[in-house]
Design an enzyme around this catalytic site. Structure first.
Site, PDB file in Angstrom:
ATOM      1  N   ASP A  65       3.567   9.382  -0.686  1.00 48.43           N
ATOM      2  CA  ASP A  65       2.381   8.613  -0.302  1.00 48.43           C
ATOM      3  C   ASP A  65       2.184   7.509  -1.328  1.00 48.43           C
ATOM      4  O   ASP A  65       2.362   7.745  -2.525  1.00 48.43           O
ATOM      5  CB  ASP A  65       1.151   9.535  -0.297  1.00 48.43           C
ATOM      6  CG  ASP A  65       0.209   9.210   0.862  1.00 48.43           C
ATOM      7  OD1 ASP A  65       0.126   8.034   1.226  1.00 48.43           O
ATOM      8  OD2 ASP A  65      -0.430  10.149   1.367  1.00 48.43           O
ATOM      9  N   HIS A 112       0.802  -1.231   0.000  1.00 46.85           N
ATOM     10  CA  HIS A 112       0.000   0.000   0.000  1.00 46.85           C
ATOM     11  C   HIS A 112       0.830   1.274   0.000  1.00 46.85           C
ATOM     12  O   HIS A 112       0.301   2.354  -0.245  1.00 46.85           O
ATOM     13  CB  HIS A 112      -0.927   0.007   1.226  1.00 46.85           C
ATOM     14  CG  HIS A 112      -2.036  -0.991   1.112  1.00 46.85           C
ATOM     15  ND1 HIS A 112      -3.332  -0.638   0.794  1.00 46.85           N
ATOM     16  CD2 HIS A 112      -2.052  -2.334   1.237  1.00 46.85           C
ATOM     17  CE1 HIS A 112      -4.090  -1.721   0.752  1.00 46.85           C
ATOM     18  NE2 HIS A 112      -3.334  -2.771   1.016  1.00 46.85           N
TER      19      HIS A 112
HETATM   20  P1  ADQ Z   1      -3.011   5.945   4.890  1.00 41.24           P
HETATM   21  O1  ADQ Z   1      -1.589   6.361   5.093  1.00 41.24           O
HETATM   22  O2  ADQ Z   1      -3.817   5.758   6.100  1.00 41.24           O
HETATM   23  O3  ADQ Z   1      -3.119   4.667   3.966  1.00 41.24           O
HETATM   24  P2  ADQ Z   1      -4.860   7.391   3.010  1.00 41.24           P
HETATM   25  O4  ADQ Z   1      -4.745   6.715   1.704  1.00 41.24           O
HETATM   26  O5  ADQ Z   1      -5.032   8.857   2.880  1.00 41.24           O
HETATM   27  O6  ADQ Z   1      -3.619   7.152   3.956  1.00 41.24           O
HETATM   28  O7  ADQ Z   1      -6.107   6.809   3.759  1.00 41.24           O
HETATM   29  C1  ADQ Z   1      -6.575   7.380   4.928  1.00 41.24           C
HETATM   30  C2  ADQ Z   1      -8.022   6.966   5.140  1.00 41.24           C
HETATM   31  O8  ADQ Z   1      -8.376   7.269   6.478  1.00 41.24           O
HETATM   32  C3  ADQ Z   1      -8.977   7.676   4.225  1.00 41.24           C
HETATM   33  O9  ADQ Z   1      -9.966   6.775   3.798  1.00 41.24           O
HETATM   34  C4  ADQ Z   1      -9.579   8.758   5.127  1.00 41.24           C
HETATM   35  O10 ADQ Z   1     -10.902   9.100   4.816  1.00 41.24           O
HETATM   36  C5  ADQ Z   1      -9.519   8.101   6.475  1.00 41.24           C
HETATM   37  N1  ADQ Z   1      -9.354   9.134   7.513  1.00 41.24           N
HETATM   38  C6  ADQ Z   1      -8.341  10.002   7.653  1.00 41.24           C
HETATM   39  N2  ADQ Z   1      -8.571  10.832   8.683  1.00 41.24           N
HETATM   40  C7  ADQ Z   1      -9.753  10.485   9.204  1.00 41.24           C
HETATM   41  C8  ADQ Z   1     -10.544  10.970  10.285  1.00 41.24           C
HETATM   42  N3  ADQ Z   1     -10.171  11.999  11.046  1.00 41.24           N
HETATM   43  N4  ADQ Z   1     -11.709  10.373  10.516  1.00 41.24           N
HETATM   44  C9  ADQ Z   1     -12.096   9.318   9.762  1.00 41.24           C
HETATM   45  N5  ADQ Z   1     -11.413   8.834   8.729  1.00 41.24           N
HETATM   46  C10 ADQ Z   1     -10.249   9.398   8.460  1.00 41.24           C
HETATM   47  C11 ADQ Z   1      -2.168   3.750   3.376  1.00 41.24           C
HETATM   48  C12 ADQ Z   1      -1.096   4.393   2.478  1.00 41.24           C
HETATM   49  C13 ADQ Z   1      -1.763   5.249   1.408  1.00 41.24           C
HETATM   50  C14 ADQ Z   1      -2.759   4.394   0.604  1.00 41.24           C
HETATM   51  C15 ADQ Z   1      -3.703   3.635   1.537  1.00 41.24           C
HETATM   52  C16 ADQ Z   1      -4.571   2.640   0.768  1.00 41.24           C
HETATM   53  O11 ADQ Z   1      -0.198   5.178   3.252  1.00 41.24           O
HETATM   54  O12 ADQ Z   1      -0.800   5.806   0.529  1.00 41.24           O
HETATM   55  O13 ADQ Z   1      -3.525   5.248  -0.222  1.00 41.24           O
HETATM   56  O14 ADQ Z   1      -2.987   2.911   2.529  1.00 41.24           O
HETATM   57  O15 ADQ Z   1      -3.798   1.805  -0.005  1.00 41.24           O
END
Ligand code: ADQ
Length: 477
Positions: free
Chosen positions: A367, A159
């Protein structure tokens, strides 16, 4: 083909009724979608620590999906999770060699937990199951599963970014980690750049030979490495955003904003997300465009994450200092430039906030993908969409080319992108949004999961070869 079950293995398992609040992780969201379509088993760490964890997982039956969770000892958590996964691998994979803290004890703990997961799984995996392993905590799992005699097709999805060979090679033990990759049949990464990086590492370090575009032979083992960018539940997000207007928190936010424009950032509190750098770019924007003071509010939502890892405590302090300095020096009675909240919100609330924001500010330093960028786009009002400002170092930038693409290290560039976004014509906003929405539909998470599983199931030839060559394989390691 008759498909009995999908076995998913990830570090954490997000039980559907566990917390009441939405899990703040992209993987949790994606896998819940994948299990809508397949019967299966989801295995991982319970998140709990106990002095004497049971050798067999606790099984929780939820009909379509069985969940199997295991506790870890506190030493396991320290060495496997906080240590090797989050202090050594995570920074290296995000190009932060200077932050990577390698210790042999942590690495041994990482291998130990992977081995204990494999031995628990050996009793759970059935002959025609497809096995899908997720993320950097579990890179050696296929190797450990092969060692206990599992010959099923095993896929791995990474990921986070896979860095260039020179960066990955800086990690002690990196060659050993590369050696386990061909124990998978299929490896998915987020971007073409990541796929190219991993393939180059295998060629340079292990003498792998390219067979076709994405097929590599490493000794007698064959692995397919492909770019498979993860998507979101576009329809779910759109519906949540459409319905969001009536919620109490949304109403309060709208009232508090008055005629001000909203700029939004949503990230786990992680140094890869570039939160202090983003705040400083916003500061630069306010200094360069003083007429905007009092006319915009930047809301940064950043739930705390990995707080036992020292670098995250440091980040939290830096964010609070940066925030205090900017709000103190540029704020006015009646106007706070940056609102900072650390709560976790439901998908409905997040979708509503995305839709309210004229600008989505997604500027990670690195990311894998960044689902927030995609969620922000999906949540927009088709008639009056906001503008996505997106880091060129997010995997999403390979797909969402109609965003305003910026280098997060360049505060002036980010500041000017904010100004551009706030002044962009409705016609331009709609055209860019429509192009990006099409991309989102093409990589919707349900399609993404179905495509990965289909590719994995197509690995018959490799399975036959594996079952005959298994003894030799285990000697290779
Ligand atoms: P993350 O590093 O966690 O994921 P991201 O892809 O942005 O990063 O996903 C975060 C998720 O958490 C999003 O669905 C977002 O809506 C949710 N989220 C964030 N803050 C929140 C809050 N305050 N309340 C509720 N929900 C919240 C890892 C990798 C990424 C990759 C994903 C998926 O680091 O690059 O995109 O996995 O593969």
């Amino acid at each position: 083909m008759h498909l009995r079950r999908l076995v998913v293995i990830s570090n954490r398992v997000a039980l559907p009724d566990a917390a009441g609040k939405a899990a703040a992780g992209g993987l949790a969201v994606a896998l819940h979608e994948a299990f809508q379509a397949y019967q299966g088993l989801w295995f991982g760490w319970s998140g709990k620590v106990s002095a004497h964890p049971a050798a067999h997982p606790k099984i929780i039956d939820k009909g379509q999906v069985q969940y199997a969770v295991m506790d870890l000892t506190s030493l396991d958590r320290q060495e496997y999770y906080n240590g090797f996964a989050n202090r050594a691998l995570w920074p290296i994979m995000h190009y932060r060699i200077g932050l990577s803290e390698f210790s042999r004890a942590d690495y041994a703990g990482y291998l130990r937990v992977n081995r204990s997961f494999a031995s628990a799984l050996a009793h759970l995996i059935q002959p025609d199951d497809l096995v899908w392993v997720h993320d950097y905590h579990l890179i050696p799992l296929a190797s450990e599963l092969r060692a206990v005699g599992i010959i099923n097709p095993i896929g791995y999805f990474h990921h986070i970014p896979w860095p260039a060979p020179e960066v990955f090679g800086a990690l002690p033990g990196s060659t050993e980690l590369l050696r386990v990759i061909p124990d998978y049949d299929l490896v998915g990464v987020q971007t073409e750049r990541d796929a190219d990086n991993l393939r180059r590492s295998l060629v340079q370090e292990l003498g792998a030979i390219h067979r076709r575009a994405d097929l590599l032979d490493v000794g007698s083992r064959r692995v397919r490495i492909k770019s498979a960018p993860i998507g979101i539940d576009v329809n779910g997000l759109q519906q949540a955003a459409q319905r969001s207007g009536s919620g109490r928190l949304l109403k309060q936010t709208i009232a508090g904003l008055g005629s001000r424009q909203l700029i939004i950032g949503v990230d786990r509190l992680d140094y890869s997300k570039g939160i202090p750098e983003r705040m400083e770019a916003f500061e630069r924007f306010l200094v360069s465009h003083p007429e905007q003071r009092g006319r915009v509010t930047y809301l940064q939502i950043a739930p705390t994450s990995r707080s036992e890892v020292p670098e995250y405590a440091t980040l939290s302090r830096v964010v609070n200092e940066t925030l205090g300095r900017i709000n103190g020096s540029l704020g006015e009675p009646g106007w706070v430039p940056i609102h900072y909240v650390t709560s976790t919100y439901s998908r409905a609330i997040l979708a509503g906030l995305y839709r309210l924001a004229r600008v989505g500010l997604v500027t990670p330093m690195r990311d894998g993908m960044n689902l927030v960028a995609k969620e922000y786009v999906a949540a927009q009002d088709p008639q009056d969409p906001g503008v996505l400002i997106l880091s060129k170092f997010a995997g999403a930038a390979e797909e969402l080319t109609d965003a305003l693409i910026v280098n997060p290290n360049d505060k002036v560039e980010v500041a000017e992108a904010i100004q551009h976004a706030l002044h962009m014509s409705q016609e331009d906003r709609v055209a860019r949004w429509q192009a990006m929405l099409k991309v989102l539909w093409d990589s919707d998470v349900t399609r993404w999961a179905a495509a990965f599983i289909k590719d994995l199931a197509a690995n018959k030839a490799s399975r036959v070869r594996r079952s005959t060559g298994l003894k030799k394989e285990s000697n290779d390691r």
